[in-house]
Design an enzyme around this catalytic site. Structure first.
Site, PDB file in Angstrom:
ATOM      1  N   ASP A 120       0.867  -1.296   0.512  1.00 39.27           N
ATOM      2  CA  ASP A 120      -0.122   0.136  -0.117  1.00 39.27           C
ATOM      3  C   ASP A 120       0.917   1.284  -0.411  1.00 39.27           C
ATOM      4  O   ASP A 120       1.659   1.670   0.576  1.00 39.27           O
ATOM      5  CB  ASP A 120      -0.528   0.054   1.402  1.00 39.27           C
ATOM      6  CG  ASP A 120      -2.235  -0.140   1.142  1.00 39.27           C
ATOM      7  OD1 ASP A 120      -2.167   1.425  -0.086  1.00 39.27           O
ATOM      8  OD2 ASP A 120      -3.258  -0.649   1.045  1.00 39.27           O
ATOM      9  N   ASP A 175      -3.213   4.864  -2.245  1.00 40.66           N
ATOM     10  CA  ASP A 175      -4.439   4.711  -1.380  1.00 40.66           C
ATOM     11  C   ASP A 175      -4.321   6.800  -2.287  1.00 40.66           C
ATOM     12  O   ASP A 175      -4.416   7.271  -2.273  1.00 40.66           O
ATOM     13  CB  ASP A 175      -3.798   5.506  -0.045  1.00 40.66           C
ATOM     14  CG  ASP A 175      -5.025   5.317   0.839  1.00 40.66           C
ATOM     15  OD1 ASP A 175      -6.433   4.549   0.422  1.00 40.66           O
ATOM     16  OD2 ASP A 175      -5.053   6.750   1.544  1.00 40.66           O
ATOM     17  N   GLU A 210      -6.282   3.855  -5.900  1.00 40.28           N
ATOM     18  CA  GLU A 210      -8.143   4.196  -5.501  1.00 40.28           C
ATOM     19  C   GLU A 210      -7.795   5.794  -5.977  1.00 40.28           C
ATOM     20  O   GLU A 210      -7.617   6.212  -4.937  1.00 40.28           O
ATOM     21  CB  GLU A 210      -7.546   4.105  -4.105  1.00 40.28           C
ATOM     22  CG  GLU A 210      -8.555   4.422  -3.480  1.00 40.28           C
ATOM     23  CD  GLU A 210      -9.357   4.066  -2.540  1.00 40.28           C
ATOM     24  OE1 GLU A 210     -10.069   3.188  -1.695  1.00 40.28           O
ATOM     25  OE2 GLU A 210      -8.054   4.822  -1.274  1.00 40.28           O
ATOM     26  N   HIS A 226     -11.431  -3.898   2.541  1.00 43.19           N
ATOM     27  CA  HIS A 226     -11.480  -3.049   3.835  1.00 43.19           C
ATOM     28  C   HIS A 226     -12.752  -1.901   4.726  1.00 43.19           C
ATOM     29  O   HIS A 226     -11.923  -1.559   5.536  1.00 43.19           O
ATOM     30  CB  HIS A 226      -9.896  -2.430   4.734  1.00 43.19           C
ATOM     31  CG  HIS A 226      -9.324  -1.455   3.900  1.00 43.19           C
ATOM     32  ND1 HIS A 226      -8.924  -1.392   2.515  1.00 43.19           N
ATOM     33  CD2 HIS A 226      -9.027  -0.338   4.200  1.00 43.19           C
ATOM     34  CE1 HIS A 226      -8.694  -0.228   1.866  1.00 43.19           C
ATOM     35  NE2 HIS A 226      -8.619   0.145   2.980  1.00 43.19           N
ATOM     36  N   ASP A 227     -12.374  -1.047   3.100  1.00 41.43           N
ATOM     37  CA  ASP A 227     -13.515  -0.621   3.733  1.00 41.43           C
ATOM     38  C   ASP A 227     -14.842  -0.348   3.082  1.00 41.43           C
ATOM     39  O   ASP A 227     -15.945   0.695   3.604  1.00 41.43           O
ATOM     40  CB  ASP A 227     -12.687   0.837   2.412  1.00 41.43           C
ATOM     41  CG  ASP A 227     -11.295   1.475   2.943  1.00 41.43           C
ATOM     42  OD1 ASP A 227     -11.271   1.922   4.846  1.00 41.43           O
ATOM     43  OD2 ASP A 227     -10.710   2.145   2.003  1.00 41.43           O
TER      44      ASP A 227
END
Length: 558
Positions: free
Chosen positions: A98, A199, A256, A329-330
């Site tokens: 990440d 991210d 993302e 995860h979100d």
């Protein structure tokens, strides 16, 4: 279209805190991940995406990084990480990390220095502004509620934080800051990683002047997303990043990008432009949100999902590449959100997996998805850990919204749905830890766990394994074109993939009733083969059959 390994791969996301704990402190760690690599190899995945494991005070579960080149103590040490990389590569899998560079932690050395004075050499690594009319520099709202600005008494200025106040935004206008980021990325690439998941990477370019967003009635702060999503210099920054880092390695990159549409996604992922390989977009996971955003619940319409996923398939058909996901995860657990996690949990989990894995793009599996893990309903708000959830709860209670109404939204959309520990077996704490888990387990671990699915040849796990194998055996599943069929059918999501003389017909019943599928007459073929189905007893032919609840089938036609 160029053939590449990352188009042909299936990615598995690990959220380390909740994956597997090796030392009994209740927190997943790197050695825990290493102990489960053979399980992932058995599943058949190609790439592991590791959510952040860097040094962090953990305000937003590791997405607030205080040292990009060190490991969080709770997860282990750098030598554990190096062992993980080596063990992943030994099994012919790849590891992507990440990359969180829209913001750092306020405990990062850069920010500690930046706060010391207005003329500190690190001051311009962040975005500082004087107050306006006795308040914040503008009216932007943080993604985690409240103002996106925090006042610093020492220097009498505010700093921007689009997320938590412990996540100050980095100033990408500063070329020195950018060089620091590229140096850090190359350090990881030289260690041998296979790419980055980036991210909120489309937030790094902000509009000059950081203007107020148009006011909304009754709201002090409003989302200023039009001033920082897909900003004026974003393509320039991403091209520079690629040129100075990933261009020199055979790696994959996924950005993302909230708020991105297909036309923008084409620019980001066009191979000629050299920015990123694919994007995570959010349109399909916002279809069950009302006008007031994520927590404003509304039922998902199948027609909307068909239209949306198909528009992305067609939009990036010739230029660019899709990522395929329904949870991470979100996001809440996909079987609870888009399927039926009660009477038809196994069937609907397999159906949703078929829908995604048969599309064009790179599929992403989120930990526990392959065993059909479900959303959690904690009794008390105190059991929740997620900063977004807790801030929203506090804000809504202050506005007088009833507790039960807020909890219902949390049960459906809260990020902790995806963050309860992975359920490895039916022993105490589901085999996740010998200690006390950092967040409570889902009590259904006695029935839903990895040991059970590995021992059952008809399980969701082996169904995923078969889907992954089919992608490796049939080029059409990776590279074929896509066309939606039965567009107006209210129960069935069906589409056709085409490559040369072959077609794959994918049929998914989204509900608990029993509709009849009829293949459109214009689809010609001389032979058909059932590639996969979630009930196993095939009645009828590809031309016509009655679907059982949540049934799915994929046929290869020649």
């Amino acid at each position: 279209m160029k053939k590449t390994w990352w188009k042909e791969s299936v990615v598995y996301q690990i959220y380390p805190r909740s994956f597997a704990d090796s030392n009994g402190d209740g927190i997943g760690d790197l050695q825990g991940i290493i102990s489960k690599l053979d399980y992932l190899k058995k599943l058949g995945i190609d790439v592991i995406w590791l959510s952040p494991v860097y040094k962090s005070p953990n305000d937003d579960n590791g997405y607030d990084i205080s040292d990009y080149q060190d490991i969080m103590d709770e997860f282990g040490a750098m030598q554990d990480w190096e062992e993980l990389l080596s063990e992943v590569h030994k099994r012919d899998m790849k590891l992507i990390m990440d990359l969180v560079v829209n913001h750092s932690s306020d405990e990062h050395q850069w920010f500690v220095e930046a706060k010391k004075s207005r003329d500190n050499r690190y001051r311009d690594y962040y975005i500082w502004r004087p107050g306006k009319n006795g308040g914040e520099p503008n009216n932007w709202q943080s993604a985690f509620s409240g103002s996106a600005w925090e006042y610093d008494e020492n220097t009498d200025e505010y700093y921007l934080h689009l997320f938590s106040k412990k996540q100050p935004d980095l100033n990408w206008e500063n070329p020195t800051l950018r060089e620091e980021v590229y140096k850090m990325m190359n350090w990881w690439l030289d260690k041998g990683i296979d790419g980055f998941r980036m991210d909120v990477i489309n937030f790094i370019s902000k509009v000059d002047g950081l203007p107020d967003a148009p006011a909304e009635e009754g709201k002090k702060y409003v989302s200023g997303h039009e001033y920082f999503m897909n900003g004026p210099r974003i393509h320039e920054f991403l091209q520079e990043m690629h040129q100075k880092t990933t261009a020199n390695y055979d790696v994959m990159t996924v950005g993302e990008m909230p708020g991105v549409n297909h036309e923008q996604a084409k620019l980001y992922t066009d191979e000629e432009r050299k920015e990123v390989n694919m994007v995570f977009q959010f349109e399909h996971v916002d279809l069950d949100s009302g006008p007031d955003g994520k927590w404003d619940l509304r039922p998902l319409k199948l027609a909307d999902l068909k239209e949306n996923l198909s528009s992305w398939q067609k939009g990036l058909e010739h230029v660019g590449w899709n990522s395929l996901y329904m949870n991470n995860h979100d996001q809440p657990r996909m079987v609870s959100r888009f399927g039926n996690d009660k009477e038809y949990r196994v069937e609907s989990a397999k159906m949703l997996a078929t829908l995604l894995h048969m599309m064009k793009g790179t599929p992403y599996i989120y930990q526990g998805e392959e065993m059909g893990m479900t959303n959690i309903r904690f009794e008390n708000i105190e059991q929740y850990k997620d900063i977004e959830t807790l801030n929203m709860y506090k804000e809504k209670r202050e506005q007088g919204v009833p507790h039960d109404k807020i909890m219902e939204a949390i049960y459906v959309k809260g990020r902790d749905n995806a963050r309860t520990p992975v359920q490895w077996d039916d022993s105490e704490h589901a085999g996740f830890t010998t200690g006390t888990p950092w967040i409570d387990l889902n009590p259904n671990y006695k029935e839903i766990n990895a040991k059970a699915v590995v021992e059952d040849e008809n399980s969701i796990f082996y169904y995923y394994h078969k889907l992954i194998q089919l992608r490796k055996q049939h080029e059409i599943i990776v590279y074929g074109g896509y066309d939606l069929i039965l567009e107006d059918n209210e129960d069935i999501f069906a589409y056709v993939r085409t490559l040369g003389n072959e077609k794959v017909v994918v049929v998914c019943n989204f509900y608990g009733n029993e509709p009849t599928f009829e293949l459109p007459n214009d689809i010609q073929f001389s032979e058909s083969e059932l590639l996969i189905s979630n009930y196993g007893d095939e009645e009828g032919t590809v031309k016509q059959f009655t679907l059982k609840p949540y049934e799915t089938r994929a046929y290869l036609l020649k």
